[in-house]
Design a protein around this motif. Structure first.
Motif, PDB file in Angstrom:
ATOM      1  N   PHE A  34      35.910  55.252  15.369  1.00 18.65           N
ATOM      2  CA  PHE A  34      35.786  54.465  16.846  1.00 18.65           C
ATOM      3  C   PHE A  34      36.999  55.254  17.407  1.00 18.65           C
ATOM      4  O   PHE A  34      38.032  54.612  17.020  1.00 18.65           O
ATOM      5  CB  PHE A  34      35.580  53.234  16.763  1.00 18.65           C
ATOM      6  CG  PHE A  34      34.428  52.511  16.006  1.00 18.65           C
ATOM      7  CD1 PHE A  34      33.304  52.410  16.788  1.00 18.65           C
ATOM      8  CD2 PHE A  34      34.196  52.192  14.882  1.00 18.65           C
ATOM      9  CE1 PHE A  34      31.996  51.908  16.531  1.00 18.65           C
ATOM     10  CE2 PHE A  34      33.023  51.925  14.329  1.00 18.65           C
ATOM     11  CZ  PHE A  34      31.942  51.647  15.212  1.00 18.65           C
ATOM     12  N   LEU A  35      36.874  56.283  18.392  1.00 21.87           N
ATOM     13  CA  LEU A  35      37.977  56.721  19.085  1.00 21.87           C
ATOM     14  C   LEU A  35      38.522  55.917  20.054  1.00 21.87           C
ATOM     15  O   LEU A  35      37.944  55.310  20.876  1.00 21.87           O
ATOM     16  CB  LEU A  35      37.485  57.965  19.514  1.00 21.87           C
ATOM     17  CG  LEU A  35      36.554  59.036  18.550  1.00 21.87           C
ATOM     18  CD1 LEU A  35      36.317  60.495  19.335  1.00 21.87           C
ATOM     19  CD2 LEU A  35      37.779  59.379  17.187  1.00 21.87           C
ATOM     20  N   SER A  36      39.933  56.174  20.060  1.00 19.29           N
ATOM     21  CA  SER A  36      40.675  55.315  21.199  1.00 19.29           C
ATOM     22  C   SER A  36      40.888  56.296  22.445  1.00 19.29           C
ATOM     23  O   SER A  36      40.934  57.448  22.235  1.00 19.29           O
ATOM     24  CB  SER A  36      41.976  54.747  20.785  1.00 19.29           C
ATOM     25  OG  SER A  36      41.859  53.770  19.753  1.00 19.29           O
ATOM     26  N   PRO A  37      41.026  55.918  23.524  1.00 21.36           N
ATOM     27  CA  PRO A  37      40.712  54.662  23.942  1.00 21.36           C
ATOM     28  C   PRO A  37      39.375  54.048  24.603  1.00 21.36           C
ATOM     29  O   PRO A  37      39.054  53.137  24.783  1.00 21.36           O
ATOM     30  CB  PRO A  37      41.825  54.591  25.232  1.00 21.36           C
ATOM     31  CG  PRO A  37      41.491  55.852  25.896  1.00 21.36           C
ATOM     32  CD  PRO A  37      41.166  56.834  24.511  1.00 21.36           C
ATOM     33  N   THR A  38      38.349  55.106  24.306  1.00 26.50           N
ATOM     34  CA  THR A  38      37.025  54.772  24.878  1.00 26.50           C
ATOM     35  C   THR A  38      36.156  53.819  24.001  1.00 26.50           C
ATOM     36  O   THR A  38      35.252  53.520  24.370  1.00 26.50           O
ATOM     37  CB  THR A  38      36.336  56.098  25.295  1.00 26.50           C
ATOM     38  OG1 THR A  38      36.156  56.831  24.062  1.00 26.50           O
ATOM     39  CG2 THR A  38      37.020  56.980  26.275  1.00 26.50           C
ATOM     40  N   GLY A  39      36.522  54.226  22.596  1.00 23.60           N
ATOM     41  CA  GLY A  39      35.540  53.370  21.704  1.00 23.60           C
ATOM     42  C   GLY A  39      34.333  54.318  21.238  1.00 23.60           C
ATOM     43  O   GLY A  39      33.450  53.713  20.642  1.00 23.60           O
ATOM     44  N   GLN A  40      34.314  55.385  21.659  1.00 24.56           N
ATOM     45  CA  GLN A  40      33.245  56.099  21.192  1.00 24.56           C
ATOM     46  C   GLN A  40      33.287  56.063  19.847  1.00 24.56           C
ATOM     47  O   GLN A  40      33.917  56.663  18.983  1.00 24.56           O
ATOM     48  CB  GLN A  40      33.341  57.603  21.920  1.00 24.56           C
ATOM     49  CG  GLN A  40      32.306  58.423  21.476  1.00 24.56           C
ATOM     50  CD  GLN A  40      32.174  59.975  22.156  1.00 24.56           C
ATOM     51  OE1 GLN A  40      33.249  60.205  22.659  1.00 24.56           O
ATOM     52  NE2 GLN A  40      31.554  60.768  21.770  1.00 24.56           N
ATOM     53  N   MET A  41      31.774  55.838  19.491  1.00 23.04           N
ATOM     54  CA  MET A  41      31.570  55.998  18.019  1.00 23.04           C
ATOM     55  C   MET A  41      31.006  57.377  17.476  1.00 23.04           C
ATOM     56  O   MET A  41      30.374  57.985  18.234  1.00 23.04           O
ATOM     57  CB  MET A  41      30.392  54.858  17.658  1.00 23.04           C
ATOM     58  CG  MET A  41      30.118  54.928  16.033  1.00 23.04           C
ATOM     59  SD  MET A  41      28.738  53.913  15.847  1.00 23.04           S
ATOM     60  CE  MET A  41      28.218  54.226  14.420  1.00 23.04           C
ATOM     61  N   VAL A  42      31.590  57.768  16.350  1.00 23.22           N
ATOM     62  CA  VAL A  42      31.016  59.006  15.876  1.00 23.22           C
ATOM     63  C   VAL A  42      30.699  58.721  14.174  1.00 23.22           C
ATOM     64  O   VAL A  42      31.413  58.060  13.365  1.00 23.22           O
ATOM     65  CB  VAL A  42      32.351  60.054  15.488  1.00 23.22           C
ATOM     66  CG1 VAL A  42      31.851  61.372  15.035  1.00 23.22           C
ATOM     67  CG2 VAL A  42      33.099  60.103  16.870  1.00 23.22           C
ATOM     68  N   ASN A  43      29.337  58.949  14.197  1.00 19.73           N
ATOM     69  CA  ASN A  43      28.867  58.644  12.738  1.00 19.73           C
ATOM     70  C   ASN A  43      28.938  59.839  11.896  1.00 19.73           C
ATOM     71  O   ASN A  43      28.788  60.813  12.214  1.00 19.73           O
ATOM     72  CB  ASN A  43      27.144  58.484  12.817  1.00 19.73           C
ATOM     73  CG  ASN A  43      26.389  57.934  11.758  1.00 19.73           C
ATOM     74  OD1 ASN A  43      27.086  58.240  10.585  1.00 19.73           O
ATOM     75  ND2 ASN A  43      25.258  57.440  11.866  1.00 19.73           N
ATOM     76  N   VAL A  44      29.577  59.501  10.789  1.00 18.41           N
ATOM     77  CA  VAL A  44      30.081  60.586   9.853  1.00 18.41           C
ATOM     78  C   VAL A  44      29.499  60.331   8.532  1.00 18.41           C
ATOM     79  O   VAL A  44      30.012  60.781   7.478  1.00 18.41           O
ATOM     80  CB  VAL A  44      31.534  60.616   9.654  1.00 18.41           C
ATOM     81  CG1 VAL A  44      32.123  61.048  11.106  1.00 18.41           C
ATOM     82  CG2 VAL A  44      32.213  59.368   9.395  1.00 18.41           C
ATOM     83  N   GLU A  45      28.445  59.447   8.307  1.00 19.16           N
ATOM     84  CA  GLU A  45      27.850  58.898   7.020  1.00 19.16           C
ATOM     85  C   GLU A  45      27.229  60.263   6.268  1.00 19.16           C
ATOM     86  O   GLU A  45      27.629  60.358   5.319  1.00 19.16           O
ATOM     87  CB  GLU A  45      26.563  58.214   7.339  1.00 19.16           C
ATOM     88  CG  GLU A  45      26.888  56.684   7.718  1.00 19.16           C
ATOM     89  CD  GLU A  45      25.768  55.830   7.723  1.00 19.16           C
ATOM     90  OE1 GLU A  45      25.308  55.308   6.865  1.00 19.16           O
ATOM     91  OE2 GLU A  45      25.220  55.810   8.992  1.00 19.16           O
ATOM     92  N   LYS A  46      26.841  61.482   7.010  1.00 18.83           N
ATOM     93  CA  LYS A  46      26.382  62.642   6.281  1.00 18.83           C
ATOM     94  C   LYS A  46      27.370  63.873   6.688  1.00 18.83           C
ATOM     95  O   LYS A  46      26.874  64.885   6.125  1.00 18.83           O
ATOM     96  CB  LYS A  46      24.969  62.973   6.901  1.00 18.83           C
ATOM     97  CG  LYS A  46      24.192  61.815   6.671  1.00 18.83           C
ATOM     98  CD  LYS A  46      22.651  62.016   7.110  1.00 18.83           C
ATOM     99  CE  LYS A  46      21.757  60.875   6.632  1.00 18.83           C
ATOM    100  NZ  LYS A  46      20.451  61.142   6.998  1.00 18.83           N
ATOM    101  N   ILE A  47      28.650  63.384   6.713  1.00 16.69           N
ATOM    102  CA  ILE A  47      29.473  64.547   6.994  1.00 16.69           C
ATOM    103  C   ILE A  47      30.697  64.270   6.080  1.00 16.69           C
ATOM    104  O   ILE A  47      31.272  63.049   6.085  1.00 16.69           O
ATOM    105  CB  ILE A  47      30.010  64.627   8.450  1.00 16.69           C
ATOM    106  CG1 ILE A  47      29.029  64.762   9.474  1.00 16.69           C
ATOM    107  CG2 ILE A  47      31.108  65.592   8.630  1.00 16.69           C
ATOM    108  CD1 ILE A  47      29.159  64.973  10.887  1.00 16.69           C
ATOM    109  N   SER A  48      31.132  65.365   5.322  1.00 15.64           N
ATOM    110  CA  SER A  48      32.492  65.021   4.769  1.00 15.64           C
ATOM    111  C   SER A  48      33.845  65.215   5.575  1.00 15.64           C
ATOM    112  O   SER A  48      33.957  66.232   6.272  1.00 15.64           O
ATOM    113  CB  SER A  48      32.800  65.955   3.554  1.00 15.64           C
ATOM    114  OG  SER A  48      31.570  65.898   2.691  1.00 15.64           O
TER     115      SER A  48
END
Length: 59
Positions: A34-48
């Motif tokens: 979850f990136l600050s300050p926007t709270g944008q979510m990045v799904n990294v379940e399938k990424i190393s």
């Protein structure tokens, strides 16, 4: 009566200067950022990824 066992997974939340990250305890793998300050979510379940105080390293 049949009983089912439901696995409950534990997550660890870590705060960095650039945002917040969630790690699955069972596998030790990062699953969401979850990136600050926007709270944008990045799904990294399938990424190393490797996380540092100064950023995110995609492997």
């Amino acid at each position: 009566m049949s009983q089912k066992v439901i696995n409950l997974y534990r997550w660890e939340v870590v705060t960095f200067p650039w945002g917040t990250a969630v790690k699955e305890q069972r596998t030790g793998k990062w699953i969401a950022l979850f990136l600050s300050p926007t709270g944008q979510m990045v799904n990294v379940e399938k990424i190393s990824v490797q996380l540092h105080e100064n950023g995110i390293e995609f492997l």
